[in-house]
Design a protein around this motif. Structure first.
Motif, PDB file in Angstrom:
ATOM      1  N   LEU A 409      13.487 -10.027   6.274  1.00 33.24           N
ATOM      2  CA  LEU A 409      14.683 -10.822   6.533  1.00 33.24           C
ATOM      3  C   LEU A 409      15.618 -10.011   7.410  1.00 33.24           C
ATOM      4  N   ASP A 433      19.673 -13.651   8.719  1.00 33.28           N
ATOM      5  CA  ASP A 433      19.381 -14.389   7.490  1.00 33.28           C
ATOM      6  C   ASP A 433      20.436 -14.128   6.423  1.00 33.28           C
ATOM      7  N   LEU A 566      15.634 -18.355   0.337  1.00 40.42           N
ATOM      8  CA  LEU A 566      16.124 -18.785   1.656  1.00 40.42           C
ATOM      9  C   LEU A 566      17.120 -19.934   1.502  1.00 40.42           C
ATOM     10  N   ALA A 570      20.975 -19.716   2.705  1.00 34.66           N
ATOM     11  CA  ALA A 570      21.535 -20.735   3.606  1.00 34.66           C
ATOM     12  C   ALA A 570      22.743 -21.406   2.964  1.00 34.66           C
TER      13      ALA A 570
END
Ligand code: DGT
Ligand code: CA
Ligand code: CA
Length: 575
Positions: A409, A433, A566, A570
């Protein structure tokens, strides 16, 4: 003043201090002090001039030799002159310098006139009345020094990771003894406290005297404080104290519970037992004279109607009540971690390539690894500017194409600047990320300003995770003054996360704050902050602290499988 100037000025000041203790040429001492002053007075970043010796030597008080040192420090983060001086001065002279009221001149006097170069020698000399006879010393200063020395003595605890090295070696040695059954580390070590005052070791054997004999002959033993037929206390060469208890196999459980503690937990359990007409002590569980058990630890809890309670929870902070109600947490375990969200590589102050770190993480069974270098503001660590970070992003994209079994990442450990801004532009942060924000400067802001600074950083739309939230370094640096409950509550409202930095010197998100974060519903990332491959082993200390903070796997961000992680990363981005 820019941070680099301050860092170099601090090196020069320390050199001047050490030279002064040594009794060096006053001109040389003054040269370093002047150079430090020049750096501090300079309005611009010294790096802008560091390219050429000529530009540097145009500054007041900076000759060629000092200019070269500035270049050396900026390039390597070290100064050989300082390191040499530290090595040359005997004993603990630099430590003496850190005592209140002792500047270089007074330390010089202690060293030259009384040949004092350790804290212990100073202590003795004060008690003998020798120190007050020196010019510039008086009874009040002696008093202050005595208090400071006493504080240092009582605060001498060993970091858990340091104690672990001695504990495992000693455990292996004891296991070789004849007639030895189990060898178990109890006390605060078993409860995984971040520091331990001493080690408590429990051994089962029939012949206590033989075990004690074997124990006191351990070649790391420097002093035997006491010895008997079933117990002994020694000090190891490193200064760590060890208490040994030898018990019969049938008493093991009761003894283990007793010596694991904590004291407060033991007292609460014994009170429960008393209410039921039982007596619990280190030898077993009794009703009247009849012994009901005590061979296994679980019997102690069962006797008072409780399930077994993990040692990390035994602080009498609600664990007994939770156990009674069947509400003990299912504590997070090392095997629950699926990745690490804070590591460094050679690009800044780490020792390995990205590929090597990725391979080591994969070998540990991790699914993902976030590369989070320092940002440009932290020049001592050779922090990344936008250009270098963008290049690293490309490098990671390429690596991800060929790596199998692990996903890298893209991250950054970005400096939170004094005003709460982040140290890199949004257009660059947008490509990552995750963004790990960290305070590495201006530790002495007021509580309000420090807190506001961090809250503002968290409000940045790309902020993901707050690294080492109080900056505390065990035994070395106090936490900076922040309102952590407010930061934790803000993290919940804002939708970002906090780090439990597992480095054995850090562990600065204290167990009680882990518990607070869990109650608030803020996820915690347990990160190694690895700078090399062995540093992944730090994670067990983070897990220990998390367990002391009642965290379950679900409370920890990096127990999530990659797709869920993830999504959570996000989700922390504000649109
Ligand atoms: P430390 O060594 O300061 O890191 O902390 P501990 O918890 O290891 O404390 P230590 O070594 O003094 O004693 C080990 C355990 O033995 C402690 O956690 C509980 C038990 N213990 C020692 N003394 C007493 C006592 O007077 N009463 C009770 N109930 N338990 C005690
Ligand atoms: Ca202990
Ligand atoms: Ca002890």
């Amino acid at each position: 003043m820019p941070i680099h100037n301050e860092d170099i000025a601090a090196v020069f000041d320390e050199i001047a201090d050490l030279l002064e203790i040594e009794g060096a040429n006053p001109f040389r001492i003054r040269a370093y002090r002047n150079a430090a002053r020049t750096l501090r007075a300079l309005g611009s970043d010294i790096r802008e001039r560091a390219g050429s010796l000529e530009t540097l030597t145009r500054l007041p008080g900076i000759g060629t030799a000092l200019a070269e040192k500035i270049q050396e420090i900026l390039a390597t983060g070290h100064c050989r002159t300082l390191e040499k001086l530290r090595r040359q001065l005997p004993g603990e002279l630099p430590e003496l310098l850190r005592l209140p009221g002792l500047g270089p001149r007074r330390v010089h006097a202690l060293y030259h006139d009384l040949d004092i170069h350790t804290l212990e020698q100073l202590h003795r000399a004060i008690l003998d009345g020798r120190v007050r006879q020196l010019p510039g010393f008086g009874e009040r200063l002696e008093q202050r020094l005595l208090e400071a020395l006493a504080r240092q003595e009582t605060s001498h605890r060993f970091r858990l990771a340091t104690a672990a090295r001695y504990a495992t070696a000693l455990q292996a040695y004891l296991e070789q003894g004849t007639g030895v059954g189990r060898v178990t580390l109890a006390g605060s070590y078993r409860r995984r406290r971040e520091t331990v005052g001493d080690l408590d070791i429990l051994v089962t054997a029939r012949n206590g005297r033989a075990v004690v004999d074997h124990f006191v002959h351990y070649d790391e033993t420097s002093e035997i404080l006491s010895r008997g037929d079933t117990r002994a206390t020694v000090i190891l060469h490193c200064g760590l104290q060890v208490d040994l208890r030898v018990v019969r196999k049938q008493n093991y459980g009761a003894a283990l519970h007793y010596f694991t503690g904590s004291r407060a937990h033991n007292i609460a359990i014994r009170a429960l037992a008393q209410k039921q007409g039982l007596k619990i002590n280190e030898y077993g569980i009794f009703r009247g004279r009849r012994r009901l058990g005590g061979e296994e630890e679980g019997e102690v809890f069962a006797a008072v109607g409780l399930p077994w309670i993990p040692p990390e929870l035994r602080e009498n902070r609600g664990e007994i009540e939770a156990a009674r109600q069947g509400l003990l947490p299912q504590l997070v375990e090392p095997g629950d971690l699926r990745g690490d969200l804070h590591v460094h590589t050679r690009a800044t102050d780490g020792h390995e390539t990205i590929a090597a770190m990725a391979e080591a993480a994969r070998a540990r069974g991790f699914e993902y690894l976030a590369i989070t270098e320092h940002s440009r503001h932290l020049t001592v660590a050779h922090g990344l500017d936008s250009r270098r970070l963008l290049a690293q992003i490309d490098e990671i994209d390429q690596l991800n194409e060929r790596l199998e079994g692990i996903r890298l990442l893209k991250g950054i450990e970005v400096d939170i600047l004094e005003d709460g801004r982040l140290d890199l532009p949004d257009r660059v942060l947008a490509r990552l990320d995750l963004v790990v924000g960290a305070v590495h400067s201006r530790f002495h802001l007021s509580r309000t300003r420090q807190t506001e600074r961090i809250l503002r950083a968290m409000d940045h739309p790309f902020f993901t995770l707050l690294a080492h939230p109080t900056g505390r370094l065990i035994g070395e640096r106090e936490p900076y003054d922040v309102d952590l409950p407010r930061i934790i509550r803000h993290a919940r409202q804002r939708g970002c996360y906090l780090e439990l930095n597992a480095h054995p010197e850090r562990l600065d998100l204290l167990d009680t704050y882990c518990q607070f974060a869990r109650d608030e519903g803020v996820l915690i990332a347990i990160d190694s902050d690895a700078h090399g491959i062995p540093d992944f082993d730090h994670l067990v200390y983070g897990i220990g602290q998390a367990r002391r903070g009642w965290l379950e796997a679900d409370d920890v961000l990096n127990t999530r499988p990659l797709p869920a992680l993830l999504r959570l990363l996000a989700a922390s981005r504000l649109k």
